[in-house]
Design a protein around this motif. Structure first.
Motif, PDB file in Angstrom:
ATOM      1  N   VAL A  14       0.838  -1.207   0.000  1.00  8.62           N
ATOM      2  CA  VAL A  14       0.000   0.000   0.000  1.00  8.62           C
ATOM      3  C   VAL A  14       0.871   1.254   0.000  1.00  8.62           C
ATOM      4  O   VAL A  14       0.591   2.220  -0.728  1.00  8.62           O
ATOM      5  CB  VAL A  14      -0.966  -0.022   1.205  1.00  8.62           C
ATOM      6  CG1 VAL A  14      -1.639   1.325   1.382  1.00  8.62           C
ATOM      7  CG2 VAL A  14      -1.994  -1.121   1.041  1.00  8.62           C
ATOM      8  N   ILE A  15       1.938   1.252   0.780  1.00 11.40           N
ATOM      9  CA  ILE A  15       2.837   2.412   0.821  1.00 11.40           C
ATOM     10  C   ILE A  15       3.516   2.615  -0.530  1.00 11.40           C
ATOM     11  O   ILE A  15       3.594   3.735  -1.038  1.00 11.40           O
ATOM     12  CB  ILE A  15       3.871   2.257   1.956  1.00 11.40           C
ATOM     13  CG1 ILE A  15       3.169   2.381   3.315  1.00 11.40           C
ATOM     14  CG2 ILE A  15       4.989   3.280   1.830  1.00 11.40           C
ATOM     15  CD1 ILE A  15       4.039   2.037   4.491  1.00 11.40           C
ATOM     16  N   MET A  16       3.978   1.510  -1.142  1.00 12.49           N
ATOM     17  CA  MET A  16       4.603   1.620  -2.464  1.00 12.49           C
ATOM     18  C   MET A  16       3.621   2.142  -3.504  1.00 12.49           C
ATOM     19  O   MET A  16       3.976   2.970  -4.352  1.00 12.49           O
ATOM     20  CB  MET A  16       5.143   0.256  -2.913  1.00 12.49           C
ATOM     21  CG  MET A  16       6.466  -0.129  -2.306  1.00 12.49           C
ATOM     22  SD  MET A  16       7.016  -1.756  -2.828  1.00 12.49           S
ATOM     23  CE  MET A  16       7.113  -1.578  -4.578  1.00 12.49           C
ATOM     24  N   GLY A  20       4.072   5.584  -5.705  1.00  7.19           N
ATOM     25  CA  GLY A  20       3.981   5.620  -7.161  1.00  7.19           C
ATOM     26  C   GLY A  20       2.872   6.528  -7.650  1.00  7.19           C
ATOM     27  O   GLY A  20       3.039   7.277  -8.616  1.00  7.19           O
ATOM     28  N   PHE A  21       1.724   6.507  -6.960  1.00 13.44           N
ATOM     29  CA  PHE A  21       0.600   7.355  -7.351  1.00 13.44           C
ATOM     30  C   PHE A  21       0.935   8.830  -7.159  1.00 13.44           C
ATOM     31  O   PHE A  21       0.596   9.662  -8.005  1.00 13.44           O
ATOM     32  CB  PHE A  21      -0.640   6.962  -6.546  1.00 13.44           C
ATOM     33  CG  PHE A  21      -1.901   7.601  -7.019  1.00 13.44           C
ATOM     34  CD1 PHE A  21      -2.428   7.277  -8.253  1.00 13.44           C
ATOM     35  CD2 PHE A  21      -2.551   8.534  -6.240  1.00 13.44           C
ATOM     36  CE1 PHE A  21      -3.596   7.871  -8.707  1.00 13.44           C
ATOM     37  CE2 PHE A  21      -3.710   9.129  -6.673  1.00 13.44           C
ATOM     38  CZ  PHE A  21      -4.242   8.798  -7.916  1.00 13.44           C
ATOM     39  N   MET A  22       1.606   9.161  -6.073  1.00 12.97           N
ATOM     40  CA  MET A  22       1.985  10.556  -5.836  1.00 12.97           C
ATOM     41  C   MET A  22       3.013  11.029  -6.859  1.00 12.97           C
ATOM     42  O   MET A  22       2.984  12.190  -7.285  1.00 12.97           O
ATOM     43  CB  MET A  22       2.510  10.741  -4.413  1.00 12.97           C
ATOM     44  CG  MET A  22       1.446  10.566  -3.348  1.00 12.97           C
ATOM     45  SD  MET A  22      -0.037  11.532  -3.612  1.00 12.97           S
ATOM     46  CE  MET A  22       0.580  13.178  -3.397  1.00 12.97           C
ATOM     47  N   ASN A  38       5.805   2.235 -12.768  1.00  8.81           N
ATOM     48  CA  ASN A  38       6.510   0.988 -12.469  1.00  8.81           C
ATOM     49  C   ASN A  38       6.481   0.674 -10.975  1.00  8.81           C
ATOM     50  O   ASN A  38       6.384  -0.496 -10.595  1.00  8.81           O
ATOM     51  CB  ASN A  38       7.950   1.050 -12.971  1.00  8.81           C
ATOM     52  CG  ASN A  38       8.033   0.850 -14.461  1.00  8.81           C
ATOM     53  OD1 ASN A  38       7.208   0.162 -15.042  1.00  8.81           O
ATOM     54  ND2 ASN A  38       9.012   1.462 -15.084  1.00  8.81           N
ATOM     55  N   ILE A  39       6.575   1.688 -10.139  1.00  6.23           N
ATOM     56  CA  ILE A  39       6.470   1.458  -8.692  1.00  6.23           C
ATOM     57  C   ILE A  39       5.080   0.944  -8.352  1.00  6.23           C
ATOM     58  O   ILE A  39       4.926   0.021  -7.530  1.00  6.23           O
ATOM     59  CB  ILE A  39       6.812   2.749  -7.915  1.00  6.23           C
ATOM     60  CG1 ILE A  39       8.293   3.088  -8.076  1.00  6.23           C
ATOM     61  CG2 ILE A  39       6.455   2.603  -6.434  1.00  6.23           C
ATOM     62  CD1 ILE A  39       8.683   4.433  -7.525  1.00  6.23           C
ATOM     63  N   MET A  40       4.053   1.500  -8.981  1.00  5.87           N
ATOM     64  CA  MET A  40       2.693   1.019  -8.742  1.00  5.87           C
ATOM     65  C   MET A  40       2.532  -0.433  -9.207  1.00  5.87           C
ATOM     66  O   MET A  40       1.907  -1.241  -8.505  1.00  5.87           O
ATOM     67  CB  MET A  40       1.690   1.918  -9.449  1.00  5.87           C
ATOM     68  CG  MET A  40       1.551   3.284  -8.823  1.00  5.87           C
ATOM     69  SD  MET A  40       0.541   4.426  -9.778  1.00  5.87           S
ATOM     70  CE  MET A  40      -1.030   3.618  -9.738  1.00  5.87           C
ATOM     71  N   ASP A  41       3.088  -0.772 -10.367  1.00  8.22           N
ATOM     72  CA  ASP A  41       3.032  -2.159 -10.849  1.00  8.22           C
ATOM     73  C   ASP A  41       3.699  -3.105  -9.862  1.00  8.22           C
ATOM     74  O   ASP A  41       3.158  -4.165  -9.544  1.00  8.22           O
ATOM     75  CB  ASP A  41       3.741  -2.287 -12.204  1.00  8.22           C
ATOM     76  CG  ASP A  41       2.998  -1.644 -13.345  1.00  8.22           C
ATOM     77  OD1 ASP A  41       1.789  -1.376 -13.178  1.00  8.22           O
ATOM     78  OD2 ASP A  41       3.623  -1.413 -14.390  1.00  8.22           O
ATOM     79  N   THR A  42       4.870  -2.719  -9.397  1.00  7.23           N
ATOM     80  CA  THR A  42       5.608  -3.565  -8.463  1.00  7.23           C
ATOM     81  C   THR A  42       4.841  -3.767  -7.170  1.00  7.23           C
ATOM     82  O   THR A  42       4.850  -4.862  -6.596  1.00  7.23           O
ATOM     83  CB  THR A  42       6.984  -2.942  -8.174  1.00  7.23           C
ATOM     84  OG1 THR A  42       7.673  -2.746  -9.411  1.00  7.23           O
ATOM     85  CG2 THR A  42       7.813  -3.835  -7.278  1.00  7.23           C
ATOM     86  N   SER A  43       4.148  -2.733  -6.704  1.00  5.77           N
ATOM     87  CA  SER A  43       3.376  -2.884  -5.473  1.00  5.77           C
ATOM     88  C   SER A  43       2.221  -3.863  -5.666  1.00  5.77           C
ATOM     89  O   SER A  43       1.914  -4.650  -4.766  1.00  5.77           O
ATOM     90  CB  SER A  43       2.855  -1.532  -5.000  1.00  5.77           C
ATOM     91  OG  SER A  43       1.839  -1.052  -5.849  1.00  5.77           O
ATOM     92  N   ILE A  44       1.604  -3.853  -6.827  1.00  4.34           N
ATOM     93  CA  ILE A  44       0.522  -4.806  -7.105  1.00  4.34           C
ATOM     94  C   ILE A  44       1.075  -6.228  -7.155  1.00  4.34           C
ATOM     95  O   ILE A  44       0.473  -7.166  -6.620  1.00  4.34           O
ATOM     96  CB  ILE A  44      -0.193  -4.444  -8.425  1.00  4.34           C
ATOM     97  CG1 ILE A  44      -0.857  -3.080  -8.321  1.00  4.34           C
ATOM     98  CG2 ILE A  44      -1.193  -5.518  -8.815  1.00  4.34           C
ATOM     99  CD1 ILE A  44      -1.944  -2.989  -7.288  1.00  4.34           C
ATOM    100  N   PHE A  45       2.239  -6.409  -7.772  1.00 11.31           N
ATOM    101  CA  PHE A  45       2.852  -7.736  -7.811  1.00 11.31           C
ATOM    102  C   PHE A  45       3.176  -8.224  -6.400  1.00 11.31           C
ATOM    103  O   PHE A  45       2.927  -9.393  -6.069  1.00 11.31           O
ATOM    104  CB  PHE A  45       4.118  -7.731  -8.668  1.00 11.31           C
ATOM    105  CG  PHE A  45       3.891  -7.311 -10.095  1.00 11.31           C
ATOM    106  CD1 PHE A  45       2.699  -7.584 -10.738  1.00 11.31           C
ATOM    107  CD2 PHE A  45       4.866  -6.628 -10.781  1.00 11.31           C
ATOM    108  CE1 PHE A  45       2.479  -7.193 -12.043  1.00 11.31           C
ATOM    109  CE2 PHE A  45       4.664  -6.236 -12.098  1.00 11.31           C
ATOM    110  CZ  PHE A  45       3.466  -6.526 -12.727  1.00 11.31           C
ATOM    111  N   LEU A  46       3.725  -7.336  -5.574  1.00  7.82           N
ATOM    112  CA  LEU A  46       4.028  -7.691  -4.188  1.00  7.82           C
ATOM    113  C   LEU A  46       2.768  -8.095  -3.438  1.00  7.82           C
ATOM    114  O   LEU A  46       2.760  -9.093  -2.707  1.00  7.82           O
ATOM    115  CB  LEU A  46       4.711  -6.521  -3.475  1.00  7.82           C
ATOM    116  CG  LEU A  46       4.980  -6.691  -1.980  1.00  7.82           C
ATOM    117  CD1 LEU A  46       5.987  -7.792  -1.740  1.00  7.82           C
ATOM    118  CD2 LEU A  46       5.457  -5.378  -1.381  1.00  7.82           C
TER     119      LEU A  46
END
Length: 120
Positions: A14-16, A20-22, A38-46
């Motif tokens: 959620v923090i990642m 990414g959204f900000m 890419n940070i948002m994608d990685t957070s979804i994968f995590l």
């Protein structure tokens, strides 16, 4: 507090995603926007990989005999995340190619400058 410690992967995802959204919202630079995506994608994968993990169960690799079907982790979330990673890398390459074309056309990768050049 104990629940927060036990679910650190979810909190990290959620923090990642928020970071990414900000980045997407606050920056005009297209490269920074791609990094934020890419940070948002990685957070979804995590998030999905941590949801697919079950403590005490094994990967569905059969070595030395078959366990009961309840002894294995479901491999579908992991397979879906591998597919998601391939799609994310492809989208990153496509966004970078578009950024290069925008730079060649306008001479900048700042969105506000591109809007000023276009007269908008």
């Amino acid at each position: 507090m104990q629940t927060l410690i036990n679910n650190y992967m979810f909190v990290g995802a959620v923090i990642m995603f928020g970071i990414g959204f900000m980045i997407l919202l606050l920056h005009n630079n297209l490269i920074k926007k791609i990094i934020g995506m890419n940070i948002m994608d990685t957070s979804i994968f995590l998030l999905f990989v941590s949801l697919g993990y079950i403590d005490g169960k094994e990967a569905p690799i059969i070595v030395g005999g078959v366990l009961h079907h309840n002894g294995y982790v479901n491999p579908i979330p992991t397979g879906l995340m591998l597919t998601g990673i391939v799609v994310a890398v492809s989208m990153t390459a496509f966004m970078l190619a578009l950024t290069i074309k925008l730079y060649e056309l306008y001479g900048t990768i700042e969105l506000d400058e591109i809007q000023n050049i276009r007269g908008g």
